[in-house]
Motif scaffolding. Structure first.
Motif, PDB file in Angstrom:
ATOM      1  N   PHE A 136      33.172  48.226 106.428  1.00 37.01           N
ATOM      2  CA  PHE A 136      31.853  48.740 106.796  1.00 37.01           C
ATOM      3  C   PHE A 136      31.030  49.071 105.558  1.00 37.01           C
ATOM      4  CE2 PHE A 136      33.513  50.486 111.115  1.00 37.01           C
ATOM      5  CZ  PHE A 136      33.507  49.208 111.626  1.00 37.01           C
ATOM      6  N   MET A 137      31.667  49.675 104.546  1.00 39.21           N
ATOM      7  CA  MET A 137      30.949  50.005 103.322  1.00 39.21           C
ATOM      8  C   MET A 137      30.451  48.743 102.631  1.00 39.21           C
ATOM      9  SD  MET A 137      32.303  51.925  99.858  1.00 39.21           S
ATOM     10  CE  MET A 137      33.455  50.597  99.522  1.00 39.21           C
ATOM     11  N   ALA A 138      31.300  47.717 102.542  1.00 42.27           N
ATOM     12  CA  ALA A 138      30.918  46.476 101.870  1.00 42.27           C
ATOM     13  C   ALA A 138      29.763  45.786 102.586  1.00 42.27           C
ATOM     14  CB  ALA A 138      32.121  45.545 101.773  1.00 42.27           C
ATOM     15  N   VAL A 139      29.764  45.802 103.903  1.00 42.04           N
ATOM     16  CA  VAL A 139      28.652  45.222 104.660  1.00 42.04           C
ATOM     17  C   VAL A 139      27.353  45.935 104.305  1.00 42.04           C
ATOM     18  CG1 VAL A 139      27.663  44.944 106.965  1.00 42.04           C
ATOM     19  CG2 VAL A 139      30.058  44.369 106.572  1.00 42.04           C
ATOM     20  N   THR A 150      21.927  54.056 103.494  1.00 43.66           N
ATOM     21  CA  THR A 150      21.778  52.658 103.924  1.00 43.66           C
ATOM     22  C   THR A 150      20.549  52.488 104.801  1.00 43.66           C
ATOM     23  OG1 THR A 150      24.180  52.343 103.846  1.00 43.66           O
ATOM     24  CG2 THR A 150      22.908  50.730 105.098  1.00 43.66           C
ATOM     25  N   LEU A 151      20.386  53.380 105.756  1.00 49.97           N
ATOM     26  CA  LEU A 151      19.258  53.280 106.686  1.00 49.97           C
ATOM     27  C   LEU A 151      17.915  53.382 105.969  1.00 49.97           C
ATOM     28  CD1 LEU A 151      18.146  53.139 109.577  1.00 49.97           C
ATOM     29  CD2 LEU A 151      18.412  55.641 109.702  1.00 49.97           C
ATOM     30  N   PRO A 155      25.600  39.444 103.712  1.00 51.51           N
ATOM     31  CA  PRO A 155      24.415  38.584 103.581  1.00 51.51           C
ATOM     32  C   PRO A 155      24.167  37.713 104.805  1.00 51.51           C
ATOM     33  CG  PRO A 155      25.708  38.546 101.562  1.00 51.51           C
ATOM     34  CD  PRO A 155      26.527  39.274 102.586  1.00 51.51           C
ATOM     35  N   LEU A 156      25.243  37.243 105.437  1.00 53.35           N
ATOM     36  CA  LEU A 156      25.064  36.419 106.642  1.00 53.35           C
ATOM     37  C   LEU A 156      24.481  37.249 107.784  1.00 53.35           C
ATOM     38  CD1 LEU A 156      28.379  34.339 106.585  1.00 53.35           C
ATOM     39  CD2 LEU A 156      26.122  33.657 105.773  1.00 53.35           C
ATOM     40  N   LEU A 157      24.967  38.476 107.937  1.00 51.12           N
ATOM     41  CA  LEU A 157      24.451  39.347 108.997  1.00 51.12           C
ATOM     42  C   LEU A 157      22.982  39.698 108.761  1.00 51.12           C
ATOM     43  CD1 LEU A 157      27.449  41.812 109.520  1.00 51.12           C
ATOM     44  CD2 LEU A 157      26.493  40.256 111.223  1.00 51.12           C
ATOM     45  N   SER A 158      22.634  40.017 107.509  1.00 52.47           N
ATOM     46  CA  SER A 158      21.243  40.401 107.245  1.00 52.47           C
ATOM     47  C   SER A 158      20.306  39.221 107.445  1.00 52.47           C
ATOM     48  CB  SER A 158      21.109  40.945 105.821  1.00 52.47           C
ATOM     49  OG  SER A 158      21.385  39.944 104.862  1.00 52.47           O
ATOM     50  N   ALA A 167      19.802  49.290 109.718  1.00 50.86           N
ATOM     51  CA  ALA A 167      20.189  50.171 110.817  1.00 50.86           C
ATOM     52  C   ALA A 167      21.565  49.790 111.356  1.00 50.86           C
ATOM     53  CB  ALA A 167      19.141  50.097 111.937  1.00 50.86           C
ATOM     54  N   PHE A 168      21.824  48.489 111.439  1.00 48.95           N
ATOM     55  CA  PHE A 168      23.134  48.024 111.900  1.00 48.95           C
ATOM     56  C   PHE A 168      24.230  48.476 110.935  1.00 48.95           C
ATOM     57  CE2 PHE A 168      26.517  44.815 111.979  1.00 48.95           C
ATOM     58  CZ  PHE A 168      26.842  44.815 113.328  1.00 48.95           C
TER      59      PHE A 168
END
Length: 446
Positions: A256-259, A324-325, A396-399, A412-413
Motif C-alpha cells: 500500500f505504501m509503495a502504491v 498522499t491525499l 503508475p498503472l493504477l494512476s 484518494a485511492f
C-alpha cells in the motif's frame, strides 16, 4: 589501540559489513536509476527501430520501465528461500550483480524495442537475486538490539544511489558523443553508449565490493522442516492469535505504501499543467520523497531499536493518509487560495509523504527480521521486498487508469489503501521484542 571497526560499530550501531553492503547497493542503484532517465530518451531516439506490433511508443516505454518490477517481485520468495536452504547469500548477490553488468553492456548493442524488453527481463531476474538476499544479509549481520539502525542505514545508502543516478543521467547523454583513447586508436561513444557503459561499471564496482568485503554469516541452512517452499507466504496467522500472519500483514502495508509513492510518477504532464511549472520542478517534487527518506531512515531505524517498531510503523501509515491525499488536492488548494503556479506546496506534500514512508519501510523490515527464524531471513523478508516491488510497478498503472475520473482520484485511492494499512498494523501486528525505552507522551502500542 582501539579497533577502528569496533569504533564504527559502536558509534553508529551498524555492522561494518552492512556499511560495505550498503555502499555496494548504492553503487548498483546509481546505475540502475540511470536507466530510468536514459531508456525513455533512447526509445525516442533514432537508435531504436523495429515493429511495435500495434503498440504505441509511449506504451512500450512504460512496459520497458515497469517490467523490471513485474519480473523480479514474484521471483523474490524463490530466491530468498533458496538462499535460506543453502545458507549462502553472497553468491546470489554476486550472480545478480554480474547479470546487471551484462545487461548494462547489452543496451549499447540493442537496436529494437524487443531487445530492450529482453534486457529488462534479464535485469529483473538479477534483481530477484540481489534484493531479498542483500536484505537477508543485513538481517543476519544485525542483532535484535541494532536491527533497525542497520536496516535504516542500508536503505539510506541505497536511496542515495537511486537519487543521484537520474540527476546525472541526462547530462551524460547530452554531453555525448565522447572520444575515448584506446591504445594507439580512439573510440567514439554516443551519449547513450557512455550512459549504458557507466551503468554497467557501477554494477562491476558493486560486484568487487561484495566479493572483497562481504562474507556469509555463520548461519545454519534452513531446510524448512515440513514447511513448503512458499511457507513464508502464509496469509493466515499460524499461531491463531490474529487473522493475518504478521509478516504477510507487513507485506500488505509495504504494498500500500509503495502504491501511494508511485501514483505520482506517471502524472508529470498533468501536474506541470495544473501548477504551471516545468519538468525540472516535477523532478524535484518526485525526488522530495527520496530526500526525506535519505535524511530520516537511519535515525528512525535506530530509534526503533530503543522504542519498538510497531509505534513507528503505525504512526507512519496514519501519516501516509493525509500526505498522499493532499497531493491530489494541491491544484484545487492553489486555486482556492490564489497560489496559482506555486509548486512548493506539492514539494512539501511529497516530502512529508517521505517522512511517513521513512517511519514504515525500515521499521517494517526490522520487525519482520525480529520475527524470522534463524537462517530463514531470505524467505521471510522477501515477502516485504516483493510487496514493495509490486506496489512500485502497480502504482503508475493504477494512476494512469484512475486519473480519467479526476486528478484527485488516484491519490484518494492510494490514501484509502494507506488507511486500510493503518488498521492492519493496529490490529494484526505486534512487537516481538519489548522496547528498551518508553515513547514519551505516546506509550507502548501493543
Amino acid at each position: 589501540m582501539r579497533n577502528p571497526v569496533t569504533a564504527v560499530q559502536n558509534a553508529l550501531g551498524v555492522n561494518p559489513q552492512v556499511l560495505a553492503l550498503a555502499l555496494a547497493r548504492m553503487s548498483e542503484s546509481v546505475g540502475n536509476s540511470f536507466l530510468i532517465v536514459v531508456l525513455p530518451l533512447f526509445i525516442a531516439s533514432d537508435f531504436v527501430t523495429g515493429g511495435t506490433f500495434g503498440l504505441t511508443e509511449v506504451f512500450i516505454t512504460g512496459l520497458v520501465l515497469s517490467i523490471f518490477g513485474f519480473v523480479n517481485s514474484p521471483l523474490q520468495p524463490f530466491t530468498g528461500r533458496l538462499s535460506d536452504r543453502t545458507g549462502r547469500r553472497k553468491v546470489f548477490v554476486l550472480f545478480g550483480l554480474a547479470l546487471i553488468a551484462v545487461a548494462g553492456v547489452g543496451y549499447a548493442f540493442a537496436a529494437t524495442y524487443w531487445h530492450l524488453i529482453g534486457l529488462r527481463v534479464l535485469q529483473g531476474i538479477a534483481g530477484a537475486f540481489i534484493i531479498p538476499t542483500t536484505v537477508a544479509l543485513v538481517n543476519d549481520l544485525a542483532t535484535d538490539e541494532n536491527r533497525g539502525g542497520n536496516m535504516g542505514t542500508y536503505n539510506t545508502f541505497r536511496l542515495v544511489g537511486f537519487g543521484v543516478g537520474p540527476i546525472a543521467a541526462g547530462g551524460v547523454v547530452a554531453a555525448g558523443p565522447f572520444t575515448v583513447p584506446l591504445g594507439a586508436t580512439t573510440v567514439a561513444l554516443t551519449g547513450f553508449d557512455a550512459a549504458f557503459y557507466f551503468a554497467a561499471s557501477t554494477a562491476v564496482l558493486a560486484f568487487l565490493l561484495v566479493l572483497t568485503l562481504i562474507r556469509d554469516p555463520d548461519i545454519d541452512p534452513d531446510d524448512g522442516g515440513d514447511e513448503s517452499f512458499l511457507a513464508a507466504l502464509a496469509i493466515r496467522d499460524r499461531d491463531g492469535g490474529q487473522l493475518l500472519d504478521p509478516v504477510f500483514a507487513l507485506g500488505v502495508v509495504s504494498f500500500f505504501m509503495a502504491v501511494g509513492i508511485a501514483v505520482f510518477a506517471t502524472l508529470g504532464d498533468i501536474v506541470n499543467t495544473e501548477l504551471d511549472q516545468g519538468p525540472d520542478m516535477f523532478g524535484l517534487q518526485f525526488a522530495a520523497f527520496v530526500l526525506a527518506q535519505i535524511f530520516l531512515q537511519a535515525p528512525i531505524g535506530r530509534a526503533t531499536d530503543y522504542y519498538g517498531r510497531k509505534a513507528f510503523i503505525l504512526v507512519g501509515t496514519v501519516l501516509l493518509v493525509p500526505t498522499t491525499l493532499v497531493q491530489g488536492l494541491v491544484p484545487a488548494y492553489a486555486l482556492g487560495f490564489g497560489l496559482i503556479g506555486d509548486p512548493w506546496v506539492m514539494f512539501l506534500a511529497r516530502f512529508l509523504q517521505g517522512v511517513a514512508g521513512a517511519m514504515v519501510f525500515a521499521p517494517a523490515l526490522a520487525l519482520a527480521g525480529d520475527i524470522a527464524r534463524e537462517g530463514a531471513s531470505g524467505s521471510t523478508l522477501s515477502v516485504l521486498t516483493m510487496a514493495f516491488g509490486f506496489g512500485v510497478a502497480a502504482g503508475p498503472l493504477l494512476s494512469g487508469f484512475l486519473v480519467a475520473w479526476g486528478f484527485v482520484v488516484p491519490f484518494a485511492f492510494a490514501a484509502a489503501l494507506a488507511a486500510i494499512g493503518a488498521i492492519t498494523v493496529a490490529t494484526q501486528v505486534n512487537e516481538v521484542n519489548a522496547p528498551r525505552r518508553a515513547i514519551p507522551f505516546v506509550g507502548y502500542v501493543t
